[in-house]
Each structure stands twice: as C-alpha cells, then as structure tokens.
Design a protein around this motif. Sequence first.
Motif, PDB file in Angstrom:
ATOM      1  N   VAL A   1      -3.084  14.822  -4.311  1.00  0.00           N
ATOM      2  CA  VAL A   1      -3.731  14.404  -5.562  1.00  0.00           C
ATOM      3  C   VAL A   1      -3.354  15.366  -6.686  1.00  0.00           C
ATOM      4  O   VAL A   1      -2.978  14.947  -7.788  1.00  0.00           O
ATOM      5  N   LYS A   2      -3.433  16.660  -6.419  1.00  0.00           N
ATOM      6  CA  LYS A   2      -3.087  17.659  -7.429  1.00  0.00           C
ATOM      7  C   LYS A   2      -1.637  17.515  -7.867  1.00  0.00           C
ATOM      8  O   LYS A   2      -1.318  17.624  -9.060  1.00  0.00           O
ATOM      9  N   ASN A   3      -0.743  17.287  -6.922  1.00  0.00           N
ATOM     10  CA  ASN A   3       0.667  17.123  -7.262  1.00  0.00           C
ATOM     11  C   ASN A   3       0.890  15.894  -8.146  1.00  0.00           C
ATOM     12  O   ASN A   3       1.693  15.933  -9.085  1.00  0.00           O
ATOM     13  N   LEU A   4       0.194  14.806  -7.845  1.00  0.00           N
ATOM     14  CA  LEU A   4       0.353  13.579  -8.624  1.00  0.00           C
ATOM     15  C   LEU A   4      -0.126  13.764 -10.055  1.00  0.00           C
ATOM     16  O   LEU A   4       0.506  13.271 -10.999  1.00  0.00           O
TER      17      LEU A   4
ATOM     18  N   VAL B   1       0.858  -1.193   0.000  1.00  0.00           N
ATOM     19  CA  VAL B   1       0.000   0.000   0.000  1.00  0.00           C
ATOM     20  C   VAL B   1       0.889   1.236   0.000  1.00  0.00           C
ATOM     21  O   VAL B   1       1.706   1.429   0.911  1.00  0.00           O
ATOM     22  N   ALA B   2       0.757   2.074  -1.028  1.00  0.00           N
ATOM     23  CA  ALA B   2       1.528   3.308  -1.089  1.00  0.00           C
ATOM     24  C   ALA B   2       0.860   4.384  -0.243  1.00  0.00           C
ATOM     25  O   ALA B   2      -0.368   4.485  -0.203  1.00  0.00           O
TER      26      ALA B   2
ATOM     27  N   LEU C   1       7.642  11.780  -6.548  1.00  0.00           N
ATOM     28  CA  LEU C   1       6.550  11.753  -7.510  1.00  0.00           C
ATOM     29  C   LEU C   1       6.758  10.671  -8.562  1.00  0.00           C
ATOM     30  O   LEU C   1       5.852   9.892  -8.866  1.00  0.00           O
ATOM     31  N   GLN C   2       7.969  10.631  -9.101  1.00  0.00           N
ATOM     32  CA  GLN C   2       8.234   9.677 -10.177  1.00  0.00           C
ATOM     33  C   GLN C   2       8.166   8.237  -9.685  1.00  0.00           C
ATOM     34  O   GLN C   2       7.635   7.356 -10.373  1.00  0.00           O
ATOM     35  N   GLU C   3       8.691   7.977  -8.501  1.00  0.00           N
ATOM     36  CA  GLU C   3       8.680   6.610  -7.960  1.00  0.00           C
ATOM     37  C   GLU C   3       7.252   6.152  -7.667  1.00  0.00           C
ATOM     38  O   GLU C   3       6.902   4.988  -7.916  1.00  0.00           O
ATOM     39  N   LEU C   4       6.423   7.056  -7.143  1.00  0.00           N
ATOM     40  CA  LEU C   4       5.029   6.692  -6.889  1.00  0.00           C
ATOM     41  C   LEU C   4       4.304   6.427  -8.205  1.00  0.00           C
ATOM     42  O   LEU C   4       3.528   5.465  -8.325  1.00  0.00           O
TER      43      LEU C   4
END
Length: 268
Positions: free
Chosen positions: A200-203, A9-10, A177-180
């Motif tokens: 959420v906005k950042n993703l 779970v992330a 961000l990239q790893e997620l």
Amino acid sequence: MSGLQGKRVAVAADRRAEEIGTLIRNFGGEPVVYSIQGKMNLDETTSAANVQDLISGSFDWVILTTGIGARTLADSARRNELHEDFIDKLKRSRLAIRGKKTTDWMKEHNLEPERLAADGTMAELMHELEASPERGSVFLQAYNLDDAKWKSTLEEMGYDVYLSQPYSFEKPKAANLQELKMEIFDQSVEAVIFTSKTQVKNLFEDTEDQEMLTRQFNDQVLAVAVGKVTAKELADQRINEVLQPKNQKMGAMVVNLNQYFTQLSESY
C-alpha cells in the motif's frame, strides 16, 4: 454463478501471488499480478551483530515486530552456533510482540510474550508499552518501514532504543507500479488485493497520484486487505471501504471477495 465470474482482480503481492491467483480462477475470476512488494534483502552481517548484542546486552524489553525478523535473527544465531543462547536470552527477557506470524514463531520455541498487540498493529503495541510503569532499554526488531517512527515513539516515552534491522525491502519495479496504477486509473480491474502494508505504501508513495488513486478506490475499484494492519494502511489513505476477512488468511480473503461480488450482483 460465482461472484468473481468474468471479473479481473489485481494482485499486489509477491509471495503467494500464484496461490492467490489459483483461488481467484477457481471462482471464475481473472487474476492479474503486479507485484509491488519489493525484493526482500536479508542482512547477515547486521543479523549476526544484533544477535551478539542481544545475548551480551542488558535490555528491559525485547520487541519482535515480524515473524520474518524473528526467524532471520534465529537463523543467524544458528549459523553462528548461538541458537541455544539466543532462545535462552529470549526466555529470560520481557517480550513484546505483534503479528500472527511472530506469535506462531514464539509458540514454536515455547516463548510467552508479556505484551501482545491485541489487534496486531504497532500502534496498539506502543500503547501497551506506554502503559508499562517501567522505562529502560529496548531491543527493537524492525525493518526499513516506519522503523524511525517507532524508534522515535519509544524514545519519546523515555525508552533507550537499540534498533535491530535484520532485513530490508528494495523498491518495487517501476513498471509494475505504473501498470497497476493504470489498471486502477482506467478501472479495468474490479478489485486490488493487498497482502502487506508495504504494498500500500509503495502504491501511494508518489504524492501526485495519491488523490486520483483514492478517488478510484472510492468509486469503482474495491480495495481488499488480508488483515488488519494492511486494512488500516488503506484506511489511512482515505479509502472508505476496505474488504478484509475475519480470519486473516489468503483463502478466507478470496472467499470473502467472491461473496462480496455475489451479494452485490444479487442486490441489483
């Protein structure tokens, strides 16, 4: 057997990520933390000026949108020996607020809002203010996320808006961000937990990734939100299923997540 047993779970949160991770482990899951909240910066100079302007100014409404913002202004008032004047001004003002943490802060100081967003969202609060027959000046406490949008919305209604921004958020680390995103793209996590709409906005900020992220969430990766505001932001990204607890707390969220996967396994 626990529904989270053996599941990855992330966790997109920063604050309380360790606590969430412990709860996931208690149910047999494996938490992987990729904080994409971004660092919060408190602006003391701006806060002090905002407090002075609120106390000395004349406002028809004072809008408090976050618990952090209210506390930051109050702390600044205390440091500048204006705390009593600050609270007194709020007691004599028409208050409009959103959010559980803002409500909790209000209760600590025996403050009663005249307008309260029933669902905790800014959209509902704007609806409440639009229904008010009077138009005048507004002290709007916000931060650097949708602040221009809500200021513009109020101005279109006919309000004169003073924007107070006692804090802001930096962009999260690009590596996080990239790893997620890679975990989501590869479907190597069963769920992603979000505790704020900022995450959420950042993703979803990079438009090139939006469609793929939405597709993966609507396929095999479950989106989990701690509350209504975060859940709405996920829904705005066209994610069909968002798991959220009725009781908007971290513990209830993880319990719900475990129950979700338990029921899912029993249905097979």
